[in-house]
Design a protein around this motif. Structure first.
Motif, short mmCIF file in Angstrom:
data_model
loop_
_atom_site.label_atom_id
_atom_site.label_comp_id
_atom_site.label_asym_id
_atom_site.label_seq_id
_atom_site.Cartn_x
_atom_site.Cartn_y
_atom_site.Cartn_z
N GLU A 209 26.55 43.40 48.23
CA GLU A 209 26.96 42.09 47.75
C GLU A 209 28.47 42.03 47.59
O GLU A 209 29.13 41.04 47.94
N GLU A 210 29.01 43.14 47.05
CA GLU A 210 30.45 43.17 46.81
C GLU A 210 31.23 43.05 48.12
O GLU A 210 32.18 42.27 48.25
N SER B 129 30.98 39.65 49.57
CA SER B 129 31.85 38.65 48.90
C SER B 129 33.29 38.82 49.35
O SER B 129 34.04 37.84 49.49
N ARG C 68 33.56 37.16 52.61
CA ARG C 68 33.47 35.72 52.42
C ARG C 68 34.82 35.14 51.99
O ARG C 68 35.29 34.13 52.53
N MET C 69 35.42 35.85 51.02
CA MET C 69 36.70 35.34 50.51
C MET C 69 37.78 35.42 51.59
O MET C 69 38.64 34.53 51.69
N HIS D 47 39.11 41.35 41.51
CA HIS D 47 38.07 41.86 42.38
C HIS D 47 38.72 42.52 43.61
O HIS D 47 39.94 42.39 43.80
N TRP E 243 30.28 42.24 36.83
CA TRP E 243 30.02 41.09 37.69
C TRP E 243 30.38 39.82 36.95
O TRP E 243 29.99 39.63 35.82
N ARG F 147 29.04 35.35 42.95
CA ARG F 147 29.21 36.54 42.11
C ARG F 147 30.28 37.43 42.72
O ARG F 147 30.28 37.68 43.92
N VAL F 148 31.20 37.85 41.87
CA VAL F 148 32.20 38.80 42.34
C VAL F 148 32.26 39.98 41.36
O VAL F 148 32.01 39.81 40.16
N ARG F 149 32.61 41.13 41.89
CA ARG F 149 32.70 42.31 41.03
C ARG F 149 34.15 42.53 40.66
O ARG F 149 34.99 42.76 41.52
N TYR G 294 37.22 44.40 38.56
CA TYR G 294 37.62 45.68 37.98
C TYR G 294 38.74 45.48 37.00
O TYR G 294 39.62 44.65 37.20
#
Lengths: 868, 121
Positions: free
Chosen positions: A16-17, A20, A23-24, B32, B72, B80-82, B84
């Motif tokens: 997922e990370e 994303s 995607r960005m 992120h 998250w 959703r982004v992770r 840090y």
């Protein structure tokens, strides 16, 4: 803190990370004005290989090895399932190898390795204090006077117990039966640390005459003869005709000492002239060594009873109990362990060969994967995992098979010859062993094929023809088969030697004619037969009736029957100042008239005993040839005199009236014993008359005679139990039971080894033919005849087999030395046996190579040349 | 190896240096992964472009060692982004790495600088 079972969630989150991120990146490019499609392409390009990023990131998590292992196992299982012929052949071979090894290990563990089933059994020992270098060997023992003084005075021992072997007749509970038993002191079981299952052990005051009418019985006896009666404690039973009260039952599996099933209190009657030897078990105090203990015995017992001059000096010994229980089994068991180890090696070599041949077919796959970027270590790990999977599954199967194997082993083994038999069972240790063996051999034998399969020669592998048969590992495969042949020869040589040894024993001339002889042994209890006269009368009546049985040509009696397990040997005095040769002892059986005729023992001079040689007639003896030759060499022994007493008076001199051939008294070891026979009618000591064996020669079938003998006994005295009854042939067979068992077992192992080696040879030759099909096709097309092709194959086989045989003979010469002590009249390097084994293996190789050879001669050049 | 459209080359960074860069960049606030990469690029005036194959292993490694922590969160457009952020331990590690880097660059500068003129040379 993240845990391994969250791994799947972590993987999803990582995906997922990364998604994303991508995607960005796309969104930003689109925001800058690129088209979505172009933005997508560019962003992906910039991102790099998603798979690689994922892998590399995951690796930082650590703990990936479990994941990879699971993956490898799944992959390995798939590939094994895809080639069932290979998997089943290899699996069965391995299962048999591991199963046999585990079965033997279980027995070895049960007998040799495991401690005795008593608490802290390493502190238990048998004590001995008796003369050491006498002509007759004796079990460790302490004289009863020594026991008494020692029991009171020893410091280094925590506890001691004494025992003496007995035979008792149990009546009143089913048929009268003769049981092995023991008289034990009150603290005997406490010394061992045995918990009495029911009731109690003996008390000290029961060790006296008059209060010793108590007994303890074993679990098996309680179950079989008394139906597991829960009120057994306090019940009265008849032992030797005397009523005894049962005070305790022992736990199952306990038959110590002497295989006893019934125990009575030990009553010691010390007399100045006669001393009885007792078996003494002692528990040493913590930290006391055997040497210290032995020294204490010598000082305490020696001090109390200093030995008289002229008597051989007594030696104190402290022998660990385990050693006495194991006895001679150690050597045989180690030989079996070695033999089965060889079988396992051969099985593994065969499977390794199969793996190599299979790997050769997969080298294209390996080359492709290497070209695609798989590290060699990964491929090796995968192949090794596959092998280990095969080995472990086969090993588990083998462990299951070993249960049956152990049962078969114990069933085939001579009964009672495997010590601690009831302690042997397939248990956790055996399964752990099977697993360990599988892992070790799987790793060792799976590694080489894996290494060979992934050798980095990509170009030639990828370019190789799709036949999939390559000559790459021919050397390793041949070496493996040669090793198999060599090992098989070692085993076969061992089996051959043991078989020859057994046959030699069986064919031994014993000095009498065993076939047709039937024996029945009876022990007369002192309670019913108090005097020598009573005993003699019993013998006469019984003999008379036995002679009249239909089917019996003649009958006689002897107190110490040949191969009967009991024997009295001793010295004797001569007249006229003659002395017998130093250390010369003779057996001293007493026999009834007609004994020699019944047994078929040759009369060399003089006459047999007759009815006239009675109690009031002059004392006579018949001597065997060795006695005559040793004592009166070159002279006529008839008419000479000798005496059995140490200090003979005038009436103690016996005249020699006959000389007979020597016979084997003690066993089938090729030795004939010197013997001096006396007529039973002239004997007075009950000791020499209470144990008697009746021998009868059957005219025809022995079975009716056996039944008849039992009936005669029952008729003469209903309460007597037969100690043993059977044909002499059966007794002889029992004597050679052990060598027969050993020969059979090693024979089975070596047959299996030979079969495996044959399969190995077949495999290699078939493979070699397959890879040379092309070449053979050319030869045939150019005019080669069948015989030329055949000789090609033969040459290949010889190259394989001859070095293996030579190696094997060399190995056999080295290894079979170990068997020397188990062989009878056969040398370990017996050339006839080795030659026979070599011929057998060559013949087997020829047969194994037959099918591939025929296939080679049938090669159609058109087909061979076309398939390229 | 494709070049960036603006003709810049990628420079491969030593692992230790990457850790320093990541920690320092996070000092300015939680980010992120994508944002971090962008910021590093911006701060270095487009010289340093950390590719994902180095960045994410570094992030996960630092997270495992406790220098940074992750959570998250929901971004603006409800994805959703992770994210840090630096931890206390991370700050300490950053200080240590920073001083090490400064030592190193001083040393290299000393080597690259013109030699001190000798009196008699």
């Amino acid at each position: 803190m993240r845990f391994p079972w969250n791994r799947r969630r972590r993987e999803q989150e990582l995906d997922e990370e990364l998604a994303s991120h991508l995607r960005m990146a796309v969104a930003e490019r689109v925001a800058r004005g690129e088209t979505p499609a172009a933005a997508e392409r560019a962003a992906r390009r910039e991102f790099g290989n998603l798979g690689v990023v994922r892998e590399v990131t995951r690796e930082t998590w650590g703990g990936g090895w479990l994941e990879r292992l699971a993956q490898d196992v799944r992959y390995g299982a798939r590939t094994l399932r895809r080639s069932p012929a290979f998997s089943i052949t290899a699996g069965l071979t391995l299962a048999l190898g591991v199963g046999a090894t585990t079965a033997v290990f279980t027995v070895v563990n049960g007998v040799l390795l495991r401690p005795l089933p008593y608490p802290e059994s390493d502190r238990l020992a048998l004590l001995s204090y008796q003369p050491k270098d006498t002509p007759w060997s004796s079990a460790p023992g302490l004289a009863d006077a020594d026991w008494l003084s020692f029991h009171r005075g020893a410091r280094l021992f925590e506890r001691m117990g004494a025992a003496s072997a007995q035979l008792v007749t149990l009546t009143g509970a089913g048929d009268p039966v003769r049981l092995p038993g023991a008289a034990v002191s009150a603290d005997f079981f406490a010394t061992l640390g045995v918990r009495i299952a029911r009731g109690r052990a003996f008390s000290v005051d029961e060790e006296t005459d008059g209060r010793n009418r108590v007994a303890m019985i074993g679990h098996a006896l309680w179950r079989d003869r008394f139906g597991g009666d829960s009120n057994i404690v306090g019940r009265a039973i008849l032992l030797d005709g005397v009523s005894h009260t049962v005070v305790g039952v022992l736990p199952p599996g306990l038959a110590y000492p002497f295989g006893a099933q019934v125990w009575r209190p030990l009553v010691i009657r010390v007399s100045p002239n006669l001393s009885f030897m007792l078996s003494v078990v002692a528990r040493l105090r913590d930290g006391v060594t055997s040497q210290q203990a032995a020294a204490e015995i010598a000082s305490v017992a020696g001090g109390a009873q200093p030995h008289s001059p002229g008597q051989a000096p007594r030696v104190a010994e402290v022998i660990p109990l385990k050693d006495t229980v194991i006895g001679n089994a150690r050597r045989s068991l180690l030989v079996f362990a070695g033999a089965v180890g060889l079988v396992l090696l051969i099985a593994c070599a065969n499977v390794a060969n199969l793996l190599l041949m299979r790997a050769a077919g997969r080298h294209r796959e390996m080359a492709l994967r290497t070209a695609l970027g798989a590290p060699r270590r990964r491929l090796i790990r995968q192949l090794v995992t596959e092998s280990m999977l095969l080995w472990i599954v086969a090993g588990a199967l083998g462990a299951a098979m070993s249960v049956a194997g152990v049962r078969a082993l114990l069933a085939l083994a001579p009964s009672g010859r495997i010590p601690r038999q009831n302690e042997i069972g397939v248990d956790l240790a055996a399964f752990a062993f099977a697993l360990g063996v599988s892992l070790l051999t799987g790793l060792a034998f799976g590694l080489v094929p894996a290494l060979r399969a992934t050798r980095p020669q990509l170009r030639e592998s990828l370019a190789a023809s799709s036949r999939g048969v390559s000559s790459r590992d021919g050397g390793v495969r041949s070496a493996l088969v040669m090793a198999e042949i060599a090992l098989a020869i070692v085993l076969l040589a061992g089996a051959g030697l043991m078989t020859r040894s057994f046959v030699r024993m069986r064919q031994l001339e014993l000095g009498f004619r065993p076939s047709g002889l039937v024996t029945m042994t009876v022990d007369l209890p002192a309670a019913s037969y108090a005097s020598a006269t009573a005993m003699r009368q019993f013998h006469e009546v019984t003999l008379a009736q036995l002679s009249r049985l239909p089917g019996v040509t003649s009958a006689a009696a002897v107190n110490f029957s040949p191969l009967g397990g009991a024997l009295v040997q001793g010295d004797f005095q001569l007249t006229g100042g003659r002395s017998r040769p130093n250390g010369f002892l003779a057996a001293k059986p007493s026999v009834s008239p007609g004994y020699f005729r019944t047994m078929g023992i040759r009369l060399l001079q003089g006459r047999e005993f007759t009815a006239e040689d009675g109690a009031r007639a002059p004392g006579v003896v018949v001597v065997s040839r060795r006695v005559a030759d040793a004592v009166w060499p070159g002279e006529n022994a008839l008419g000479r005199q000798l005496s059995m007493k140490d200090k003979p008076g005038p009436g103690d001199w016996l005249t020699v009236v006959g000389v007979v051939e020597d016979i084997a008294q003690r066993g089938l070891n090729g030795e004939r014993d010197a013997a001096i026979y006396r007529p039973t009618a002239q004997l007075d000591e009950t000791f020499f008359l209470e144990h008697m064996t009746f021998v009868a020669r059957a005219a025809d079938q022995p079975e009716p005679v056996l039944t008849g003998m039992r009936q005669v006994l029952r008729a003469v005295d209903r309460n007597l139990a037969v100690a043993s009854i059977g044909t002499m042939d059966a007794t002889i067979s029992a004597t050679v039971e052990e060598p027969l068992f050993q020969a059979r077992l090693i024979g089975v192992f070596s047959a299996f080894a030979l079969l495996l080696a044959a399969i190995g040879i077949y495999g290699v030759v078939a493979y070699s033919v397959a890879e040379r099909t092309h070449e053979i096709g050319i030869r045939v097309a150019l005019g080669a005849v069948r015989t030329d092709v055949a000789s090609l194959v033969v040459r290949r086989v010889l190259v394989l087999v001859v070095p293996g045989v030579v190696l094997g003979i060399g190995g056999a010469l080295a290894v079979t030395r170990v068997l020397a002590s188990l062989l009878f009249e056969v040398k370990p390097n017996d050339p006839a046996t080795l030659a026979a084994v070599a011929v057998l293996v060559l013949a087997t190789a020829a047969v194994a190579a037959l099918v591939p050879a025929r296939r080679a001669t049938r090669v159609d050049p058109l087909i061979a040349l076309r398939s390229d | 190896m494709p070049k960036d459209e603006r003709g810049l080359t990628r420079i491969e960074l030593l692992q230790g240096t990457l850790d320093l860069i990541v920690l320092q960049t996070l000092r300015w606030g939680p980010r992120h992964g994508y944002g971090l990469a962008q910021m590093i690029r911006a701060s270095s005036r487009d010289v340093l472009q950390v590719d994902t194959g180095s960045l994410y292993p570094a992030l996960h490694r630092l997270e495992k060692s406790g220098a940074i922590a992750a959570e998250w969160e929901m971004s603006e457009n409800r994805q959703r982004v992770r994210v840090y952020r630096l931890t206390t331990a991370g700050r300490k590690q950053l200080a240590a790495e920073r001083s090490r880097w400064e030592q190193l660059s001083e040393a290299i500068a000393g080597i690259l600088a013109p030699p001190v003129a000798d009196g008699d040379a």
